[in-house]
Write a protein that holds these residues in place. Sequence first.
Motif, short mmCIF file in Angstrom:
data_model
loop_
_atom_site.label_atom_id
_atom_site.label_comp_id
_atom_site.label_asym_id
_atom_site.label_seq_id
_atom_site.Cartn_x
_atom_site.Cartn_y
_atom_site.Cartn_z
N ALA A 117 -59.93 -39.34 52.27
CA ALA A 117 -60.68 -40.53 51.88
C ALA A 117 -59.80 -41.58 51.21
O ALA A 117 -59.96 -42.78 51.45
N GLU A 118 -58.86 -41.14 50.38
CA GLU A 118 -58.16 -42.08 49.51
C GLU A 118 -56.69 -42.30 49.84
O GLU A 118 -56.15 -43.36 49.55
N ASN A 119 -56.02 -41.29 50.42
CA ASN A 119 -54.55 -41.40 50.48
C ASN A 119 -54.01 -40.35 51.47
O ASN A 119 -53.52 -39.30 51.07
N LYS A 120 -54.08 -40.65 52.78
CA LYS A 120 -53.69 -39.66 53.79
C LYS A 120 -52.24 -39.22 53.64
O LYS A 120 -51.88 -38.10 54.01
N SER A 121 -51.40 -40.08 53.08
CA SER A 121 -49.98 -39.75 52.96
C SER A 121 -49.66 -39.07 51.63
O SER A 121 -48.49 -38.94 51.26
N PHE A 122 -50.69 -38.63 50.91
CA PHE A 122 -50.53 -38.09 49.57
C PHE A 122 -49.46 -36.99 49.51
O PHE A 122 -48.61 -36.99 48.61
N TYR A 123 -49.49 -36.06 50.44
CA TYR A 123 -48.55 -34.93 50.39
C TYR A 123 -47.13 -35.34 50.76
O TYR A 123 -46.19 -34.57 50.60
N GLY A 165 -56.89 -63.86 39.87
CA GLY A 165 -58.24 -63.73 39.35
C GLY A 165 -59.25 -63.22 40.35
O GLY A 165 -60.45 -63.41 40.19
N LYS A 166 -58.78 -62.55 41.41
CA LYS A 166 -59.69 -62.04 42.43
C LYS A 166 -60.32 -60.70 42.05
O LYS A 166 -61.11 -60.15 42.79
N GLY A 167 -59.93 -60.16 40.91
CA GLY A 167 -60.61 -58.96 40.42
C GLY A 167 -60.00 -57.68 40.90
O GLY A 167 -58.79 -57.55 41.07
N LYS A 168 -60.86 -56.70 41.16
CA LYS A 168 -60.45 -55.33 41.41
C LYS A 168 -59.53 -55.23 42.61
O LYS A 168 -59.82 -55.75 43.68
N GLN A 169 -58.42 -54.55 42.44
CA GLN A 169 -57.47 -54.42 43.52
C GLN A 169 -57.59 -53.07 44.21
O GLN A 169 -58.08 -52.13 43.65
N GLY A 170 -57.15 -53.01 45.46
CA GLY A 170 -57.18 -51.76 46.21
C GLY A 170 -55.77 -51.33 46.54
O GLY A 170 -54.79 -51.92 46.12
N GLY A 171 -55.65 -50.28 47.32
CA GLY A 171 -54.35 -49.85 47.80
C GLY A 171 -53.67 -48.84 46.93
O GLY A 171 -52.51 -48.49 47.18
N SER A 172 -54.31 -48.33 45.85
CA SER A 172 -53.67 -47.36 44.98
C SER A 172 -53.68 -45.98 45.62
O SER A 172 -54.63 -45.60 46.31
N THR A 173 -52.64 -45.20 45.34
CA THR A 173 -52.58 -43.82 45.80
C THR A 173 -53.42 -42.93 44.89
O THR A 173 -53.88 -43.36 43.82
N ILE A 174 -53.61 -41.69 45.30
CA ILE A 174 -54.32 -40.73 44.45
C ILE A 174 -53.58 -40.58 43.11
O ILE A 174 -54.20 -40.52 42.05
N THR A 175 -52.26 -40.55 43.17
CA THR A 175 -51.48 -40.42 41.94
C THR A 175 -51.73 -41.60 41.01
O THR A 175 -51.92 -41.44 39.80
N GLN A 176 -51.72 -42.81 41.55
CA GLN A 176 -51.96 -44.00 40.74
C GLN A 176 -53.37 -44.00 40.14
O GLN A 176 -53.57 -44.37 38.99
N GLN A 177 -54.35 -43.59 40.93
CA GLN A 177 -55.72 -43.56 40.42
C GLN A 177 -55.86 -42.52 39.30
O GLN A 177 -56.56 -42.75 38.31
N TYR A 178 -55.20 -41.37 39.48
CA TYR A 178 -55.22 -40.34 38.43
C TYR A 178 -54.57 -40.86 37.16
O TYR A 178 -55.08 -40.66 36.05
N VAL A 179 -53.45 -41.54 37.31
CA VAL A 179 -52.76 -42.10 36.14
C VAL A 179 -53.65 -43.11 35.43
O VAL A 179 -53.74 -43.13 34.20
N LYS A 180 -54.32 -43.95 36.20
CA LYS A 180 -55.21 -44.94 35.60
C LYS A 180 -56.36 -44.26 34.86
O LYS A 180 -56.72 -44.65 33.75
N ASN A 181 -56.93 -43.22 35.46
CA ASN A 181 -58.07 -42.52 34.85
C ASN A 181 -57.67 -41.75 33.59
O ASN A 181 -58.39 -41.79 32.59
N TYR A 182 -56.54 -41.07 33.66
CA TYR A 182 -56.22 -40.10 32.61
C TYR A 182 -55.27 -40.64 31.53
O TYR A 182 -55.39 -40.30 30.37
N TYR A 183 -54.32 -41.49 31.95
CA TYR A 183 -53.30 -41.94 31.00
C TYR A 183 -53.52 -43.36 30.50
O TYR A 183 -53.03 -43.72 29.42
N LEU A 184 -54.20 -44.19 31.29
CA LEU A 184 -54.30 -45.61 30.94
C LEU A 184 -55.75 -46.01 30.75
O LEU A 184 -56.59 -45.19 30.42
N SER A 185 -56.04 -47.29 30.96
CA SER A 185 -57.40 -47.81 30.81
C SER A 185 -57.81 -48.49 32.11
O SER A 185 -57.03 -48.55 33.07
#
Length: 763
Positions: free
Chosen positions: A112-118, A138-158
């Motif tokens: 769903a999120e990152n076919k090249s994850f492995y 100012g276009k708001g929410k960006q896309g294109g993040s990998t699973i690793t980036q999303q995890y980092v945003k969720n767990y380590y950042l804001s």
Amino acid sequence: MGRAEERRARQRGARRAAHVRSSGAERGVIRRLFTWKKILGTFFGLCLLGMGAFVVLYMVVDVPKGNADAQKQSNIYKYSDGSVLVRTGTVNREIVELADVPKEVQRTFVAAENKSFYRDAGVDFKGTARGLINTLSGKGKQGGSTITQQYVKNYYLSQDQTVTRKLKELVISLKVDQQYSKGDILAGYINTSYYGRGAYGIQAAAQAYYGVDASELNVAQGAYLAALLQAPSQYDWADASDEGRKLVKARWKYVLNNMVEEGWLDASQAQDLKFPVPDAPKAAPGLEGQTGYLVKAADEALERQLVSQGTAADMDEAKAVVDAGGWTVTLNIDEKKQKLLEKAVKAKLTSRLDPEKRKVDANVQAGAASVDPKTGKVLALYGGQDYTKHYLNNATRRDYQVASTFKPLILAAALENGSETQDGRPITASTVYDGTSERPVVDDGRKVGFAPPNEDDVNYGDVSVQTAMNKSINSVFAQMGVDVGMDEVMKTAGELGMDVDGLQSVPAQTLGSMGASPLEMAGVYATLDNHGKKVTPAIVKSAEHKDREVDFPDPVGEQVISREAADSVTSVLTGVVDDGTARLSVREAPNRGGQQVAGKTGTSDNNKSAWFTGYTPKLVTSVGLFGEGAVGTANESKQVTLKGAAGGGRVNGGGFPAEIWAAYTFGAMGSTSEFDLDTDMGAAVTPTVEPTPTVEETPSDTPSAPETSAEPTTEAPTSAVPTEEPTVEPTDGATTRQPTAPATTPTFGIPENPDDSRGGDTG
């Protein structure tokens, strides 16, 4: 050629030569300043500078400890006086080991999120660059993040949308990919992501959507949960719109197709999978009764404001911020009025329902909202019998027709625009219309293809607008809507507070065929009550959090229609109570005490909804009853008739809804008060013509022609209960019956409901 001409020719030549020399000199300067070597040198210099800056950033930014905001906290909700309504309870997250999640379910998230994850290094440079550009522009929410980036945003950042946060995410993602295994990263991702329904992590999501542990999920269910992460609130099957359901199904198929492409799922197996409709939501403990409805309404208001002020990019992100906890939310809800509203619904409706005796009683859903017209504060709200048993908030749902409660908005548009009838007469309370049932609506002498019936096909002949409002005569307001212009009608409806986006400006809208919520209708009528100043109902008084401030707009806005137009509608609506479809339940309520009341009943097509929205100078309340069938296998409930509920006949707006309204309002209002109206029309105006209505010959079981009610007087609307009894007892939609001998003392019961012999809007 003369000498003068030769001289002028030489001068023109000299000027051209000078211009050529000047242009050549300019081009020479440009070539010297912007040579290809210099351009390329500058480009590579900037690249080296950027690389150097990134190297420095990479060296100084370390992988931090887990972000405290990743740990969900409780929220505290308070009544308007500061007393605690509820604390939202414990953290809805349970960490599970990756080995406890089936392999094929793990892969649904990668698909769903990152076919090249492995295979990747933890970052998507193109996607990150695109995100940075979106953030800067100012276009708001960006896309294109990998699973690793999303995890980092969720767990380590804001969740902050800043360039600094995005650059940190990039660096930390590279380091996390180097320091941790792909399995650790995937486990962290699926355990920290937000899935909606207050569920953080795959274990909580599996329980919330399918009632199983994560270890018991199958590939189809996993693909749904993976698809859900893109837009949890929009894709939650229980709350999703038709468009939302189409989108999540497409996303689900996208996940499965990616799995096939990666060789993780056989094409034949993917083809045979059926969409796994999730279970209906279940409320968290402590949210029983009305509490859950109040909390949900407050959360939604807070989330909208977070998006509005730019703290969150969209509603999904705002919901995650609110659900992460740490909030103290004070509502405008008055605890005493809230209890009174709950008591009124129980006394006048739910105590009379017996689903074991009558199946229809199980289909009755009630919703109500009460608003202070001077401040816009939502003082009480009724969302259903119990949030833990009926998740959908009946006070804010918008899927049932408002029926004849829309008629006052047509009159408001006519008065605001100074509209005239087809023959050039100004539209006022005393203007006479043809009230014949199924009379074709005309515009400039041409039929427009719309001829609505009155309730039970009653023909009224020529009637005043006041009488048409009292008796809720469809044919009159259908013609009035065309006289005003449906574009103007819908525009005025929007200005008063109805959500009319996407609605067509067609004559059929005069019957109230659009959907709206009790809260929305309370706001519309509050604007009329507030002399035309816009009132937007506000359920949240304040919201505090240690990390952010939220400022809410003033619920009372600018003048949207003139005071005279608003007050004239109010004056007309006093007639509905004193001599119309709400007479029995409201005018004769034993605890009325002479209180002035304005309001309108409504009963929709096939009796699927019934309404009463009414107001005093100090309080506006809208009550709706909705026929909701049992939830099917797709978690969809169909709209069904209310007819026969509590052992009666048709459920009119002048019945249960008006009774609930009266029992609540006259108990909550305190001292009586009078409307301060700037108008010379309405219930106080004697119509120029008040003929007796007629009924075409019909079979014997059709109601006989009704008699007219007492003539309106020329005096101002009285605050006392009229002593003169009308000769008929009007019901919602103006079907009338000869009354039985009146009791010596007025009773506060259910008005007799005539048989439902005709579809269409019934008042």
